[in-house]
Scaffold this active site. Structure first.
Site, PDB file in Angstrom:
ATOM      1  N   GLU A 182       0.837  -1.207   0.000  1.00 31.01           N
ATOM      2  CA  GLU A 182       0.000   0.000   0.000  1.00 31.01           C
ATOM      3  C   GLU A 182       0.867   1.251   0.000  1.00 31.01           C
ATOM      4  OE1 GLU A 182      -2.568  -0.221   3.440  1.00 31.01           O
ATOM      5  OE2 GLU A 182      -3.868  -1.726   2.519  1.00 31.01           O
ATOM      6  N   GLU A 227      -6.466  -7.404  -0.879  1.00 32.49           N
ATOM      7  CA  GLU A 227      -6.716  -7.314   0.565  1.00 32.49           C
ATOM      8  C   GLU A 227      -8.071  -6.657   0.781  1.00 32.49           C
ATOM      9  OE1 GLU A 227      -3.311  -5.765   2.939  1.00 32.49           O
ATOM     10  OE2 GLU A 227      -4.833  -4.812   4.191  1.00 32.49           O
TER      11      GLU A 227
END
Ligand SMILES: *[C@@H]1O[C@H](CO)[C@@H](O)[C@H](O)[C@H]1NC(C)=O
Ligand SMILES: *[C@@H]1O[C@H](CO)[C@@H](O)[C@H](O)[C@H]1NC(C)=O
Ligand SMILES: *[C@@H]1O[C@H](CO)[C@@H](O)[C@H](O)[C@H]1NC(C)=O
Length: 324
Positions: A162, A250
């Site tokens: 991320e 995710e």
């Protein structure tokens, strides 16, 4: 009346998607083989659409006890998954790849080898928020990983979990291009899932300036249903409609900080959104931490991963969707 009609449509839709989709544990690597990207879709060795559904592990430094074959066996059989995602910590207060590369590599290798033996896919996550600052280590790691396992159709790479609120075109994208080049020297075809700015949500930035002249690249979306809702679905839909292939590497059923409550209605809207498009999705997480996002109750041993009595509220919804 209008409300009733909408409710009926919603139920009908869910019923249809649950009839056509299958238990992910049966959709193995020996059945689907080499994956590739065709337009916005992930397809199997015959060019047919394929869907991966499964589980992320928790950070390697904090739950190393789940990084072995006992857990992976159970992820396939009891979490009804055809994909597992080891999450290699890079730079935490308790260590990670930067300080202890050999130990971290051994954890990842154990999960990759178990996934190969168990005939499921494995998504190797470089769990970093500022990976461009660790490019040298990342290139070293992915070079080794792709040399060692690139010949197996099981392996999928996720070189940047991320990116925080970073610039896409000049910071994140060049990082990905460097890692892709390294991987492609050893592994010409396995899937690579690339992270996008703002914790892998700004698919619009990637859609406006995608990575060019590469095949088998997808862009990761991360969402937590308690926090990310219709506006994130709108961004995702627009990016897919613009031709961007998206992979949910995710997701959680709870708030973005992993806390309760489970937002059941929003989670179901996301499942409906993903099922309609045949998207792949990986839940966070096979974890026994006392927090809402954990699929397992505290103290769950590797031998009991995803056994019914050990599932949390979130774990129950997730496993139900992996098999239906
Ligand atoms: C995996 O680790 C757990 C916990 O340390 C252990 O109980 C189990 O025997 C291990 N399994 C394998 C296959 O090594
Ligand atoms: C992509 O390929 C085209 C055609 O071969 C070439 O003109 C272009 O410069 C390439 N772009 C990049 C970013 O490599
Ligand atoms: C889930 O999100 C919706 C939309 O924001 C909200 O109305 C609802 O109260 C939330 N449910 C829970 C259980 O927090």
């Amino acid at each position: 009346m209008k409300f009733l009609l909408l409710t009926c449509l919603f139920i009908a839709n869910n019923w249809i998607s649950s009839v056509i989709s299958k238990d992910a544990a049966l959709e193995t690597v020996s059945k689907h083989g080499q994956l590739s990207v065709d337009g916005v879709n992930l397809v199997n060795q015959y060019g047919e659409k394929v869907q991966l559904k499964g589980m992320s592990l928790f950070w390697s430094v904090w739950m190393p006890y789940y990084y072995n074959k006992t857990t992976v066996d159970n992820i396939k059989e009891y979490c009804h998954s055809n994909i597992v995602r080891p999450m290699m910590a890079i730079d935490t207060k308790d260590g990670g790849y930067l300080t202890d590369p050999d130990n971290e590599e051994a954890l990842i290798d154990a999960v990759v080898e178990a996934a190969i033996e168990d005939d499921i896919y494995v998504l190797v996550d470089w769990q970093d928020f500022e990976a461009e600052n660790h490019l040298e280590q990342s290139l070293y790691f992915f070079d080794r990983l792709s040399k060692k396992y690139g010949g197996y159709p099981n392996i999928i790479y996720e070189p940047y979990n991320e990116p925080i609120t970073l610039e896409w075109s000049n910071v994140v994208k060049p990082y990905h291009e460097a890692v892709i080049k390294t991987i492609r020297n050893n592994d010409p075809d396995n899937l690579i899932v690339v992270g996008t700015p703002q914790w892998s949500q700004r698919l619009d930035l990637a859609a406006a300036d995608p990575i060019l002249n590469q095949s088998n690249i997808m862009y990761s979306l991360h969402f937590y249903a308690g926090t990310h809702q219709q506006s994130e679905r709108d961004i995702t839909k627009a990016a897919i409609d613009a031709g961007l292939p998206v992979f949910v590497s995710e997701y959680g059923t709870v708030n973005a900080d992993a806390s309760l409550p489970v937002n059941v209605s929003e989670t179901l809207l996301w499942y409906e959104f993903m099922e309609e498009r045949g998207m792949s999705y990986v839940n966070f997480a096979v974890s026994d931490k006392e927090e809402g996002a954990a699929a397992l109750i505290p103290g769950t041993p590797p031998e009991k991963v995803c056994w019914e009595d050990y599932l949390t509220e979130s774990g129950k919804i997730v496993v139900e969707h992996n098999k239906a």
